[in-house]
Design a protein around this motif. Structure first.
Motif, short mmCIF file in Angstrom:
data_model
loop_
_atom_site.label_atom_id
_atom_site.label_comp_id
_atom_site.label_asym_id
_atom_site.label_seq_id
_atom_site.Cartn_x
_atom_site.Cartn_y
_atom_site.Cartn_z
N GLY A 158 0.80 -1.22 0.00
CA GLY A 158 0.00 0.00 0.00
C GLY A 158 0.83 1.27 0.00
O GLY A 158 0.43 2.29 0.57
N ASN A 159 2.03 1.22 -0.63
CA ASN A 159 2.92 2.38 -0.71
C ASN A 159 3.33 2.90 0.67
O ASN A 159 3.40 4.11 0.91
CB ASN A 159 2.29 3.50 -1.55
N ARG A 160 3.59 1.98 1.56
CA ARG A 160 4.08 2.33 2.90
C ARG A 160 5.26 1.43 3.25
O ARG A 160 5.18 0.21 3.01
CB ARG A 160 2.97 2.17 3.94
N PRO A 161 6.38 1.99 3.80
CA PRO A 161 6.65 3.43 3.97
C PRO A 161 7.21 4.03 2.68
O PRO A 161 7.84 3.33 1.88
CB PRO A 161 7.70 3.44 5.07
N ILE A 162 6.98 5.31 2.46
CA ILE A 162 7.49 6.03 1.30
C ILE A 162 8.03 7.38 1.78
O ILE A 162 7.36 8.10 2.52
CB ILE A 162 6.38 6.26 0.25
N ASP A 163 9.24 7.72 1.36
CA ASP A 163 9.84 9.01 1.69
C ASP A 163 10.46 9.59 0.42
O ASP A 163 11.55 9.20 0.01
CB ASP A 163 10.89 8.84 2.79
N LYS A 164 9.74 10.50 -0.19
CA LYS A 164 10.20 11.08 -1.45
C LYS A 164 11.49 11.87 -1.27
O LYS A 164 12.42 11.77 -2.10
CB LYS A 164 9.11 11.98 -2.03
N ALA A 165 11.57 12.66 -0.20
CA ALA A 165 12.76 13.48 0.02
C ALA A 165 14.00 12.59 0.19
O ALA A 165 15.09 12.91 -0.32
CB ALA A 165 12.57 14.37 1.24
N ALA A 166 13.83 11.48 0.90
CA ALA A 166 14.95 10.56 1.07
C ALA A 166 15.37 9.95 -0.26
O ALA A 166 16.57 9.77 -0.52
CB ALA A 166 14.56 9.46 2.06
N ALA A 167 14.40 9.63 -1.11
CA ALA A 167 14.71 9.08 -2.43
C ALA A 167 15.47 10.09 -3.27
O ALA A 167 16.43 9.75 -3.98
CB ALA A 167 13.43 8.63 -3.13
N ALA A 168 15.06 11.37 -3.20
CA ALA A 168 15.74 12.41 -3.97
C ALA A 168 17.21 12.53 -3.54
O ALA A 168 18.12 12.64 -4.37
CB ALA A 168 15.02 13.74 -3.80
N LEU A 169 17.44 12.51 -2.23
CA LEU A 169 18.81 12.59 -1.74
C LEU A 169 19.60 11.34 -2.11
O LEU A 169 20.77 11.41 -2.51
CB LEU A 169 18.82 12.81 -0.23
N LEU A 170 18.97 10.17 -1.98
CA LEU A 170 19.61 8.92 -2.38
C LEU A 170 20.12 8.99 -3.81
O LEU A 170 21.27 8.63 -4.10
CB LEU A 170 18.60 7.77 -2.26
N LEU A 171 19.27 9.43 -4.71
CA LEU A 171 19.63 9.48 -6.12
C LEU A 171 20.77 10.47 -6.37
O LEU A 171 21.67 10.21 -7.18
CB LEU A 171 18.40 9.83 -6.95
N GLU A 172 20.74 11.61 -5.66
CA GLU A 172 21.84 12.57 -5.82
C GLU A 172 23.16 11.96 -5.38
O GLU A 172 24.20 12.10 -6.04
CB GLU A 172 21.55 13.84 -4.99
N LEU A 173 23.13 11.24 -4.27
CA LEU A 173 24.36 10.64 -3.74
C LEU A 173 24.84 9.49 -4.62
O LEU A 173 26.04 9.32 -4.85
CB LEU A 173 24.12 10.16 -2.32
N LEU A 174 23.91 8.67 -5.12
CA LEU A 174 24.29 7.54 -5.96
C LEU A 174 24.86 8.01 -7.29
O LEU A 174 25.70 7.32 -7.89
CB LEU A 174 23.08 6.63 -6.21
N LEU A 175 24.39 9.17 -7.76
CA LEU A 175 24.84 9.68 -9.06
C LEU A 175 26.03 10.63 -8.93
O LEU A 175 26.48 11.18 -9.93
CB LEU A 175 23.68 10.37 -9.78
N SER A 176 26.49 10.81 -7.72
CA SER A 176 27.69 11.65 -7.53
C SER A 176 28.93 10.77 -7.68
O SER A 176 29.11 9.82 -6.91
CB SER A 176 27.67 12.28 -6.13
N PRO A 177 29.78 11.07 -8.66
CA PRO A 177 30.98 10.24 -8.84
C PRO A 177 31.79 10.17 -7.55
O PRO A 177 31.99 11.17 -6.87
CB PRO A 177 31.75 10.95 -9.96
N SER A 178 32.21 8.99 -7.23
CA SER A 178 32.97 8.80 -5.99
C SER A 178 34.22 7.99 -6.28
O SER A 178 34.19 7.01 -7.01
CB SER A 178 32.10 8.06 -4.95
N LYS A 179 35.35 8.44 -5.68
CA LYS A 179 36.60 7.70 -5.81
C LYS A 179 36.77 6.67 -4.70
O LYS A 179 37.74 5.92 -4.67
CB LYS A 179 37.78 8.67 -5.80
N GLU A 180 35.79 6.66 -3.80
CA GLU A 180 35.85 5.71 -2.69
C GLU A 180 35.78 4.28 -3.22
O GLU A 180 34.93 3.95 -4.06
CB GLU A 180 34.67 5.97 -1.74
N ALA A 181 36.68 3.46 -2.74
CA ALA A 181 36.69 2.06 -3.18
C ALA A 181 35.47 1.35 -2.64
O ALA A 181 35.10 1.49 -1.47
CB ALA A 181 37.96 1.37 -2.69
#
Length: 959
Positions: A736-759
Motif C-alpha cells: 500500500g505504498n508504505r513506507p514512502i519518503d520522497k525526500a529521502a529518495a531524492a537525496l539517495l539518487l543525488e548521492l548515488l549519481l555523484s561520482p565517488s573515488k571511494e573504493a
C-alpha cells in the motif's frame, strides 16, 4: 501553453473548440502539427508479369511506393527481409506480390502467413483472394485460414490438399502444424515463403517463445528439403532487422523508409491529473457530436470497461454507439464489435492495446490515448490508426498520474525527439528453452549435432537435469518425455490459463491466467466484464477456473502482499558513478496476503480483507542497486526514513525503466531491502516478472546510468510534497505504498549519481545455490525399502481413499545395515515402527499414498514424519505422469515382477501366506535395485509414450 498552431478543417475546428473550452483550455500542455508527406514511387525491374499488372490496375494502383519496390526486389532475390514502415503504408503488397509471383512461376509453391489475431487473418484472406481473382488467370491460387474456428472437416481438407497460402496464427503453428508435420508433408516440402505480420509484438515473453517456434519451423522445413524466405512486417522500432534475426537465427535485412503519402496530423498533450476520467468523456462526446469516428485507448482492462460504461451512460442520443474491446472477450464478441465499427454502427470503441494492430475497423478521425502507452513505438503505432484518407486527423494524449505520463508531460520535447525503442527477446530463458526443446524432440528426435542444441549448448546441462528432454537409452539422441508436450506450453507466457465462469449460468465469460488471477481474480475481487460487475466467489487453480457472480458494487479491489528474494547466481557487476549495480539470477517468493476495497468515486479507502493463497515462487533475472554505507549514514544523520527512501527509489526506477527498455512496468517486479543478508548492505532489486527472465534487466544493467538519471529527474521535478503516483507511488505495491519518503529518495539518487573515488567493498562470499546435502543412505547411512500386501481390495472397503481399512497380510522391509529382508505381520506393527524410526531414509514405490495409509489403520503414528523417498512421486514430478514399478524394472533392470496385487489377494483367501511374502520380498528387492541404479547412474530407463527407450534423470543423492 505553447505558441498558437495554425489549423484548418473539421479536425482543426474541433481542436480550437477544445482549446477554448473552460475545463480543458488550461490543461493543454503542447500542440504539435506533424506535417504530412507526399508519395514517392519507384519502378520495379524487371516489371511485373501481365497478370499482376492487371491485378494492380483493377485495384487502382498505378505505381508502387519506393519502399514496396525495394522490399519486393530483395524478396525476389530470396533475401530474408523486414519491412518497418508506418501504419497504412501498404506493407501487405510487399509480401503478397512476391507470393503471387512465385505461384505464377511454380503452381506448387506454398506460403505460410502468420498473424497474431484472427481478425487480421480474416482481413488478409479476403484481400488476398480478391487480388488472386483480379489476376485473371484460369487457376488462381487458393487461400485458406487454419485456426481455432476452422471446422474439423475443413482442417482435414486443408491438410490433405494444402492451398497455395495457409493463413494461421502462432498458436496454431505451435499446436497443430509442427507436432503433426507428417500430415503437412506436402505443404512443408513446397514451402517457399513465410510471412510474419506485426513482428514488433513478438517481444518479451511472446517473442522469446516464438524464437523457438521459428527455429522448430526451420528444422521441420529442413527435414522436408525446404528453405523458405522469411518476410516480416513491423511498426517502426529500433533495429527491426536485429529483432527478426534473433527471432529466427537468420540474417535479415531491413526496409525502413516509407514512400507512402501521409496526411497532416495534430498531436495534443493534455494534463489529466485529477480529471482524466471527466476529460476523456468530454472529448468523446464532443467528437461524436462532430461526427468523428473515434478510437480510445486505455492502459488496463478495468479502465477500458469503466470508460465505455461511463461514456454510454452519459451519451444520450449516442447511447449504444460506444463499445469496449479487450482481450478476455470471447472471439464472437470481438468480431461483432469489429464488424459494427467497420460498418459505422458504432462510432467509438474504447480498447486496450488489443486494437493497436491493423484490424480493419474502417477509417478513423480521432485517437484518444488515456495515458502514455508506455513506449514511443506503441504511441505512434496507435496514432497511425487514424488519418487513413487525405484529411487531417488528431491524436490526443491525456497524461494521468503515472510516472511516465508525468515525465512526458514535463518533457514534451524529449517525447517528440525520442527514437523508437528496441524490442527484446530472450530465447535463452531456460524454462522456455526446455519446454520448446521437449516439443522439438517430440516432433523429431534431437541428434547431438542439431543446430538447436549447438546454439544453446550452455543451457543443456540444466535442461537435461530438469527432464525437459531425456537421453535415449543408448545416450545417442535426445527424446521428449511426452508424445505431445505442446499443450503444456503457453506462448503468451502467462502461465496456467483459467476460465472465468459465471456461476449463475455456468457459462464462460472470459479468460485469465494463474499469475493475473492471484492478483485480480482472487476470492472477493471485483471483476468487470463488458460493463458488468462481478464478484469473484472461487479461485480453483486445480480445475483452472474462476467462479464469479454478477453483482452491483460501489467499490473496486486491489491486492496486497509481500515479496522476498535470494540471489542464486551473479552474472556480472559494475560500478555506476557512486554505487555498484549487479546482474543476477534470483529466486523470488511472491505472497498475496489480502486486498483493499476502495470506493469507485474518489478511491476512498474502505478497508483490507485478508486472503490465504499459496505463495508463487519462481526464478528470474534481475539487477540490484547497492546502497553504500556512506549513503545510508548520510540519510540517517539527516533523520530521513531510510526504508522509505529505498522503497520510493524502487517504485520510481520501475516507473522509468520503460523509457530505457521497451517494456511495460507490469513486466517488472521490485523489492527494496534495508539490509540484504547476501550483499551485506541495503539493496534495491528490479527483476523480470517472468520465470527464467526475458532479457529486460540484462538491457537495464547496461543502461543503469540512464535509468538512475531519468529517475532522479522524475523525483526532483514532481511538484508533490511527499510523494504521489506521478513519482514514487506504485499502483501495484503490495504494502500500500508504505513506507514512502520522497525526500529521502531524492537525496539517495543525488548521492548515488555523484561520482565517488571511494573504493567499493568487495562482495562477501555469497551462499548462491542451495546447500548440497550429504550423500544419501546408500553411501554410509541406513536406508530401508518397504512394501506390503493387503487382505482386502479397494472395491471391498469402498475405494482407495479407505486404504486404512484394507488390512495388512504382510510387510517386507529391506534393511541396508543387515543387507537382508525382514518380514512383519499385522501383529508386529510396534516393531515395524521402531525399525522405521531408526532409518535415515525409507524408500518405497507409492509408499506415501498407499503403504503409509494402509499402516495408518493400525496406529496413530504419523508416518509422514519419516524421511521418505517415494520413487513413484519422483517419476511423476519429472514426467507429469506415472509409470508402474513393473515398467521401470523391466526397462531399467531387465527384471519383471513375479505376480500382482490381485493375485496376492487371491492367495490370502486361499491361505497361501508364503507365496505372498515371497512376492512382496521380490518387489522390495526390485525397488531397492531401482533405487540404487538411479542413485549411482543418475537416471532410470523407461519407454516414453511414443514407445522410445529413454533415460529419466533422477536425483536421489539429495534425498
Amino acid at each position: 501553453m505553447e505558441e498558437r498552431v495554425e489549423i484548418s478543417g473539421d479536425i482543426a475546428a474541433y481542436l480550437e473548440a477544445l482549446k477554448r473550452y473552460g475545463p480543458i483550455k488550461d490543461r493543454v500542455v503542447t500542440h504539435r502539427k506533424i506535417p504530412g508527406t507526399k508519395a514517392s514511387f519507384t519502378p520495379l525491374y524487371p516489371p511485373l508479369a501481365p497478370p499482376l499488372r492487371r491485378m494492380l490496375d483493377k485495384m487502382g494502383i498505378r505505381d508502387l511506393y519506393s519502399h514496396q519496390a525495394e522490399a519486393i526486389t530483395r524478396i525476389r532475390q530470396k533475401k530474408h527481409t523486414v519491412v518497418a514502415t508506418p501504419t497504412a503504408s501498404g506493407k501487405s503488397l510487399t509480401y503478397n506480390i512476391p507470393v503471387l509471383e512465385r505461384f505464377l512461376a511454380n503452381p506448387n509453391a506454398k506460403a505460410l502467413y502468420l498473424f497474431p489475431l484472427k481478425a487480421l487473418a480474416r482481413d488478409q484472406k479476403e484481400s488476398l483472394e480478391a487480388m488472386a481473382l483480379n489476376m485473371g488467370v484460369l487457376s488462381p491460387p487458393a487461400v485458406a485460414v487454419y485456426d481455432g474456428d476452422t471446422s474439423s472437416y475443413e482442417r482435414s481438407k486443408i491438410r490433405r490438399n494444402p492451398p497455395a497460402v495457409v493463413i494461421t496464427n502462432p498458436e496454431m503453428l505451435h499446436l497443430a502444424l509442427l507436432p503433426f508435420h507428417e500430415k503437412w508433408a506436402a505443404f512443408f516440402s513446397g514451402l517457399e515463403t513465410v510471412v510474419i505480420d506485426e513482428v514488433h509484438t513478438l517481444r518479451g515473453v511472446m517473442g522469446s517463445h516464438m524464437a523457438w517456434v521459428f527455429r522448430r519451423l526451420l528444422r521441420i522445413c529442413r527435414h522436408y528439403g525446404a528453405s523458405p524466405t522469411f518476410i516480416f512486417c513491423s511498426a517502426t522500432i529500433d533495429s527491426p532487422e536485429d529483432l527478426a534475426a534473433r527471432l529466427t537465427g537468420l540474417s535479415v535485412g531491413a526496409v525502413l523508409g516509407s514512400g507512402a503519402a501521409a496526411p497532416d496530423k495534430h498531436f495534443l498533450m493534455l494534463d489529466g491529473m485529477d480529471a482524466g476520467s471527466r476529460m476523456v468523456l468530454d472529448l468523446i462526446h464532443a467528437a461524436l457530436h462532430r461526427g468523428f469516428r473515434t478510437l480510445v485507448y486505455c492502459q488496463s482492462r478495468k479502465m477500458t470497461e469503466l470508460v465505455a460504461l461511463w461514456a454510454n451512460g452519459l451519451s444520450g442520443t449516442f447511447r449504444g454507439k460506444i463499445a469496449a474491446y479487450r482481450a478476455g472477450f470471447l472471439p464472437e464478441d470481438r468480431r461483432d464489435i469489429e464488424k459494427k465499427m467497420g460498418s459505422g454502427e458504432l462510432l467509438a470503441v474504447v480498447s486496450t492495446s488489443a486494437l493497436e494492430m491493423g484490424i480493419d475497423i474502417g477509417d478513423l478521425d480521432l485517437c484518444i490515448l488515456v495515458g502514455y502507452p508506455g513506449t514511443v513505438m506503441a504511441t505512434w503505432q496507435r496514432a497511425g490508426r487514424v488519418g487513413r484518407r487525405d484529411r487531417e486527423a488528431a491524436i490526443l494524449l491525456i497524461g494521468g498520474e503515472d510516472a511516465l505520463d508525468r515525465f512526458m508531460l514535463g518533457h514534451p520535447d524529449i517525447f517528440f525527439s525520442m527514437p523508437p525503442e528496441k524490442a527484446i527477446v530472450h530465447p535463452a530463458n531456460p524454462v522456455i528453452a526446455g519446454r520448446h526443446l521437449s516439443c522439438a524432440a517430440a516432433e523429431l528426435p534431437l541428434n547431438r549435432d542439431d543446430p538447436l542444441l549447438l546454439e544453446f549448448a550452455g543451457l543443456m546441462d540444466r535442461i537435461l537435469r530438469e527432464g525437459f528432454v531425456l537421453e535415449e537409452a543408448c545416450g545417442r539422441r535426445l527424446l521428449s518425455p511426452l508424445k505431445y508436450p505442446h499443450r503444456g506450453v503457453n506462448l503468451r507466457g502467462g502461465g496456467q490459463p483459467l476460465d472465468i465462469v459465471d456461476l449463475a449460468g455456468g457459462h464462460t465469460i472470459g479468460g485469465s491466467d494463474a499469475f493475473r488471477a492471484m492478483r485480480e481474480a482472487h476470492p472477493g475481487a471485483v471483476y468487470i466484464h463488458n460493463g458488468e460487475h462481478y464478484l469473484v466467489e472461487t479461485l480453483d487453480l486445480d480445475r483452472a477456473r474462476v467462479g464469479v457472480r454478477r453483482e452491483r458494487v460501489h467499490y473496486f479491489t486491489r491486492s496486497r502482499g509481500f515479496k522476498e528474494t535470494r540471489i542464486l547466481e551473479i552474472f556480472e557487476t559494475r560500478r555506476v558513478l557512486g554505487t555498484r549495480v549487479g546482474l543476477c539470477r534470483l529466486e523470488v517468493t511472491d505472497q498475496i496476503t489480502g486486498f483493499e476495497k476502495r470506493h469507485i468515486k474518489g478511491q476512498r479507502f474502505l478497508g483490507v480483507t485478508p486472503l490465504d493463497l499459496p505463495p508463487q515462487l519462481f526464478e528470474t533475472e534481475g539487477i540490484w542497486i547497492e546502497i553504500p554505507e556512506r549513503v545510508e549514514q548520510e540519510l540517517i544523520e539527516r533523520q530521513m526514513h531510510f526504508m522509505g527512501g529505498i522503497h520510493a527509489l524502487e517504485h520510481a526506477a520501475i516507473g522509468m525503466l520503460p523509457l530505457v527498455v521497451m517494456c511495460d512496468r507490469n513486466d517488472l517486479g521490485g523489492i527494496s531491502q534495508p539490509f540484504h543478508p547476501q550483499v551485506q548492505r541495503g539493496c534495491v532489486f528490479i527483476y523480470d516478472g517472468v520465470a527464467g527472465g526475458i532479457g529486460l534487466c540484462r538491457e537495464a544493467f547496461l543502461k543503469a546510468e540512464n535509468l538512475l538519471e531519468r529517475t532522479r529527474t522524475l523525483v526532483k521535478n514532481c511538484l508533490c510534497e511527499s510523494g504521489c503516483p506521478a513519482c514514487v507511488h506504485s499502483p501495484k505495491c503490495g504494502s500500500g505504498n508504505r513506507p514512502i519518503d520522497k525526500a529521502a529518495a531524492a537525496l539517495l539518487l543525488e548521492l548515488l549519481l555523484s561520482p565517488s573515488k571511494e573504493a567499493l567493498p568487495d562482495l562477501p562470499e555469497l551462499t548462491l545455490m542451495p546447500e548440497v546435502r550429504e550423500p544419501s543412505a546408500a553411501f554410509g547411512r541406513r536406508y530401508l525399502v518397504l512394501d506390503l500386501e493387503t487382505r482386502r481390495s479397494a472395491a471391498e472397503v469402498g475405494g482407495w481413499h479407505r486404504a486404512d481399512r484394507m488390512e495388512v497380510s504382510c510387510v517386507v522391509v529391506y534393511d541396508s545395515f543387515v543387507d537382508d529382508c525382514i518380514t512383519f505381520l499385522a501383529e508386529d506393527m510396534d516393531e515395524l515402527i521402531l525399525l522405521l524410526k531408526e532409518a535415515d531414509l525409507v524408500v518405497g514405490f507409492n509408499i506415501l499414498r498407499f503403504d503409509y495409509r494402509v499402516l495408518a489403520g493400525y496406529t496413530d503414528f504419523d508416518f509422514s514424519s519419516l524421511p521418505t523417498l517415494d520413487l513413484l512421486v519422483k517419476v511423476h514430478e519429472r514426467l507429469g505422469y506415472r509409470l508402474s514399478l513393473d515398467h521401470l524394472c523391466r526397462e531399467t533392470l531387465g527384471a519383471e515382477k513375479s505376480a500382482d496385487g490381485l493375485l496376492a489377494l487371491q492367495w490370502w483367501k486361499e491361505g497361501r501366506l508364503k507365496e505372498i511374502i515371497d512376492y512382496c520380498r521380490q518387489d522390495v528387492l526390485l525397488t531397492r535395485d531401482l533405487y540404487l541404479y538411479g542413485l549411482t547412474k543418475g537416471f532410470l530407463l523407461f519407454r516414453n509414450k511414443a514407445g522410445q527407450g529413454v533415460r529419466l534423470p533422477v536425483d536421489f543423492m539429495g534425498t
